[in-house]
Design a protein around this motif. Structure first.
Motif, PDB file in Angstrom:
ATOM      1  N   GLN A   1       0.829  -1.080   0.013  1.00  0.00           N
ATOM      2  CA  GLN A   1      -0.022   0.079   0.023  1.00  0.00           C
ATOM      3  C   GLN A   1       0.948   1.179  -0.099  1.00  0.00           C
ATOM      4  OE1 GLN A   1      -2.802  -0.209   3.313  1.00  0.00           O
ATOM      5  NE2 GLN A   1      -2.984  -2.342   3.117  1.00  0.00           N
ATOM      6  N   PRO A   2       0.445   2.413  -0.416  1.00  0.00           N
ATOM      7  CA  PRO A   2       1.289   3.824  -0.467  1.00  0.00           C
ATOM      8  C   PRO A   2       1.952   4.070   0.782  1.00  0.00           C
ATOM      9  CG  PRO A   2      -0.722   4.017  -1.672  1.00  0.00           C
ATOM     10  CD  PRO A   2      -0.962   2.619  -1.029  1.00  0.00           C
ATOM     11  N   ALA A   3       1.232   3.930   1.975  1.00  0.00           N
ATOM     12  CA  ALA A   3       1.876   4.160   3.240  1.00  0.00           C
ATOM     13  C   ALA A   3       2.701   3.329   3.602  1.00  0.00           C
ATOM     14  CB  ALA A   3       0.644   4.116   4.442  1.00  0.00           C
ATOM     15  N   GLY A   4       2.903   1.777   3.109  1.00  0.00           N
ATOM     16  CA  GLY A   4       3.756   0.802   3.237  1.00  0.00           C
ATOM     17  C   GLY A   4       4.910   1.459   2.658  1.00  0.00           C
ATOM     18  N   TRP A   5       4.866   1.691   1.316  1.00  0.00           N
ATOM     19  CA  TRP A   5       6.002   2.218   0.495  1.00  0.00           C
ATOM     20  C   TRP A   5       7.056   3.501   1.173  1.00  0.00           C
ATOM     21  CZ3 TRP A   5       8.558  -0.764  -2.191  1.00  0.00           C
ATOM     22  CH2 TRP A   5       7.994  -1.881  -3.215  1.00  0.00           C
ATOM     23  N   MET A   6       6.047   4.324   1.660  1.00  0.00           N
ATOM     24  CA  MET A   6       6.632   5.390   2.410  1.00  0.00           C
ATOM     25  C   MET A   6       7.386   4.860   3.407  1.00  0.00           C
ATOM     26  SD  MET A   6       6.177   7.899   0.402  1.00  0.00           S
ATOM     27  CE  MET A   6       6.749   9.254   1.357  1.00  0.00           C
ATOM     28  N   LEU A   7       7.068   4.081   4.359  1.00  0.00           N
ATOM     29  CA  LEU A   7       7.544   3.838   5.529  1.00  0.00           C
ATOM     30  C   LEU A   7       8.647   2.891   5.250  1.00  0.00           C
ATOM     31  CD1 LEU A   7       7.776   3.511   8.509  1.00  0.00           C
ATOM     32  CD2 LEU A   7       5.888   1.535   8.655  1.00  0.00           C
ATOM     33  N   LEU A   8       8.704   2.057   4.349  1.00  0.00           N
ATOM     34  CA  LEU A   8       9.646   1.243   3.824  1.00  0.00           C
ATOM     35  C   LEU A   8      10.727   1.991   3.212  1.00  0.00           C
ATOM     36  CD1 LEU A   8      11.025  -1.673   3.206  1.00  0.00           C
ATOM     37  CD2 LEU A   8       9.834  -1.844   1.284  1.00  0.00           C
ATOM     38  N   THR A   9      10.671   2.964   2.578  1.00  0.00           N
ATOM     39  CA  THR A   9      11.492   3.817   1.783  1.00  0.00           C
ATOM     40  C   THR A   9      12.413   4.556   2.942  1.00  0.00           C
ATOM     41  OG1 THR A   9      10.268   3.986  -0.207  1.00  0.00           O
ATOM     42  CG2 THR A   9      11.872   5.588   0.153  1.00  0.00           C
ATOM     43  N   LYS A  10      11.746   5.057   4.081  1.00  0.00           N
ATOM     44  CA  LYS A  10      12.423   5.864   5.055  1.00  0.00           C
ATOM     45  C   LYS A  10      13.298   4.794   5.684  1.00  0.00           C
ATOM     46  CE  LYS A  10       8.502   8.886   6.066  1.00  0.00           C
ATOM     47  NZ  LYS A  10       7.504   9.359   7.005  1.00  0.00           N
ATOM     48  N   ARG A  11      12.858   3.731   6.055  1.00  0.00           N
ATOM     49  CA  ARG A  11      13.835   2.930   6.622  1.00  0.00           C
ATOM     50  C   ARG A  11      14.906   2.194   5.749  1.00  0.00           C
ATOM     51  NH1 ARG A  11       9.472  -1.591   9.546  1.00  0.00           N
ATOM     52  NH2 ARG A  11       8.420  -0.128  10.806  1.00  0.00           N
ATOM     53  N   VAL A  12      14.836   2.127   4.530  1.00  0.00           N
ATOM     54  CA  VAL A  12      15.845   1.549   3.641  1.00  0.00           C
ATOM     55  C   VAL A  12      16.931   3.117   3.492  1.00  0.00           C
ATOM     56  CG1 VAL A  12      16.471   0.980   1.239  1.00  0.00           C
ATOM     57  CG2 VAL A  12      14.603  -0.006   2.434  1.00  0.00           C
ATOM     58  N   ALA A  13      16.341   4.024   3.254  1.00  0.00           N
ATOM     59  CA  ALA A  13      17.415   5.194   3.221  1.00  0.00           C
ATOM     60  C   ALA A  13      17.923   5.508   4.431  1.00  0.00           C
ATOM     61  CB  ALA A  13      16.432   6.631   3.141  1.00  0.00           C
ATOM     62  N   LEU A  14      17.668   5.188   5.877  1.00  0.00           N
ATOM     63  CA  LEU A  14      18.260   5.288   6.780  1.00  0.00           C
ATOM     64  C   LEU A  14      19.125   4.117   6.905  1.00  0.00           C
ATOM     65  CD1 LEU A  14      15.520   6.504   9.375  1.00  0.00           C
ATOM     66  CD2 LEU A  14      17.476   7.726   8.627  1.00  0.00           C
ATOM     67  N   PHE A  15      18.821   3.040   6.404  1.00  0.00           N
ATOM     68  CA  PHE A  15      19.689   1.857   6.392  1.00  0.00           C
ATOM     69  C   PHE A  15      20.912   1.844   5.645  1.00  0.00           C
ATOM     70  CE2 PHE A  15      20.543  -2.660   4.625  1.00  0.00           C
ATOM     71  CZ  PHE A  15      21.186  -3.045   5.700  1.00  0.00           C
ATOM     72  N   PHE A  16      20.636   2.679   4.238  1.00  0.00           N
ATOM     73  CA  PHE A  16      21.888   2.739   3.426  1.00  0.00           C
ATOM     74  C   PHE A  16      23.010   3.715   4.036  1.00  0.00           C
ATOM     75  CE2 PHE A  16      19.345   1.226  -0.572  1.00  0.00           C
ATOM     76  CZ  PHE A  16      19.949   0.082  -0.399  1.00  0.00           C
ATOM     77  N   PHE A  17      22.073   4.754   4.630  1.00  0.00           N
ATOM     78  CA  PHE A  17      23.104   5.885   5.417  1.00  0.00           C
ATOM     79  C   PHE A  17      23.823   5.145   6.646  1.00  0.00           C
ATOM     80  CE2 PHE A  17      23.931   8.948   8.747  1.00  0.00           C
ATOM     81  CZ  PHE A  17      24.769   9.815   7.959  1.00  0.00           C
ATOM     82  N   ALA A  18      23.527   4.016   7.374  1.00  0.00           N
ATOM     83  CA  ALA A  18      24.065   3.453   8.283  1.00  0.00           C
ATOM     84  C   ALA A  18      25.274   2.473   7.713  1.00  0.00           C
ATOM     85  CB  ALA A  18      23.109   2.511   9.124  1.00  0.00           C
ATOM     86  N   LEU A  19      24.844   1.877   6.654  1.00  0.00           N
ATOM     87  CA  LEU A  19      25.773   0.898   6.192  1.00  0.00           C
ATOM     88  C   LEU A  19      27.120   1.813   5.529  1.00  0.00           C
ATOM     89  CD1 LEU A  19      23.967  -1.427   3.726  1.00  0.00           C
ATOM     90  CD2 LEU A  19      25.042  -1.894   6.078  1.00  0.00           C
ATOM     91  N   ALA A  20      26.809   3.133   4.969  1.00  0.00           N
ATOM     92  CA  ALA A  20      27.725   3.836   4.660  1.00  0.00           C
ATOM     93  C   ALA A  20      28.770   4.386   5.708  1.00  0.00           C
ATOM     94  CB  ALA A  20      27.303   5.266   3.877  1.00  0.00           C
ATOM     95  N   VAL A  21      28.185   4.912   6.797  1.00  0.00           N
ATOM     96  CA  VAL A  21      29.044   4.983   7.904  1.00  0.00           C
ATOM     97  C   VAL A  21      29.793   4.104   8.585  1.00  0.00           C
ATOM     98  CG1 VAL A  21      28.688   5.810  10.470  1.00  0.00           C
ATOM     99  CG2 VAL A  21      27.406   6.920   8.808  1.00  0.00           C
ATOM    100  N   ALA A  22      29.227   2.737   8.444  1.00  0.00           N
ATOM    101  CA  ALA A  22      29.827   1.687   8.886  1.00  0.00           C
ATOM    102  C   ALA A  22      30.855   1.196   8.084  1.00  0.00           C
ATOM    103  CB  ALA A  22      28.913   0.486   8.831  1.00  0.00           C
TER     104      ALA A  22
END
Length: 200
Positions: free
Chosen positions: A132-153
């Motif tokens: 659902q659209p709300a699910g995509w927005m939430l997943l996108t936020k989580r993936v963006a933060l996760f990718f940023f965390a991988l960059a820092v790691a």
């Protein structure tokens, strides 16, 4: 037109170069080679071999399937850029920064989409993960933060630990972290999943 290929062959083409890099580094890490009067350590030699291997396997994947994801294209471009700089300047730091640049790039792209009220992750994964659209927005936020965390790691590991530790992290740590991340999103997929309507 996208064509399906054997899943095992697809996995070999996608992950084969990474495994080959790990094996090659393990065998050549203590070696030093002289080309044109310049000494190159094993890491640089393996990096020089990894670049054309990745281009070759990605080209074969594209020829067989007729399609490459934006992430695959960006990965090849950044490998050629940063790997090429490492070989040209005989400095392994550029290649070690490559994962950082990849994850920051995708985190930034997803972040721009979110600021525009859009899930650009949906454009890539919609067929595989109907949400659902709300699910995509939430997943996108989580993936963006996760990718940023991988960059820092990645930055923390290559700057503070040995090259051998970084190679292990790149080969096993990063793919493992991505796998575990999506495994932990089961609740989101269940809550916002879209059931396919049965055909009449």
């Amino acid at each position: 037109m996208t064509r399906k290929i054997n899943p095992v062959l697809k996995m070999l083409l996608e992950y084969g170069p990474i495994v080959a890099f790990f094996i090659g580094y393990g065998r050549l890490k203590d070696e030093v080679y002289t080309f044109g009067g310049t000494e190159y350590h094993g890491f640089i030699v393996v990096t020089a071999a990894f670049i054309p291997l990745l281009i070759l396997t990605t080209g074969i994947l594209w020829a067989l399937t007729g399609k490459l994801s934006k992430m695959q294209v960006a990965t090849v471009v950044l490998v050629v850029l940063f790997g090429g700089l490492s070989v040209w300047l005989n400095d392994e730091r550029f290649f070690k920064m490559k994962p950082t640049m990849i994850y920051l790039l995708f985190a930034g792209i997803l972040g721009i989409g979110l600021l525009r009220g859009q899930s650009w992750l949906k454009l890539v994964l919609e067929e595989a993960v109907p949400l659902q659209p709300a699910g995509w927005m939430l997943l996108t936020k989580r993936v963006a933060l996760f990718f940023f965390a991988l960059a820092v790691a990645n930055e923390a590991i290559w700057r503070t630990m040995s090259t051998e530790a970084w190679v292990s992290f790149k080969t096993f740590g990063l793919p493992g972290a991505i796998f575990l991340f999506f495994m932990t999103q089961g609740g989101l997929f269940k809550r916002y999943g879209v059931e396919e309507k049965p055909e009449a």
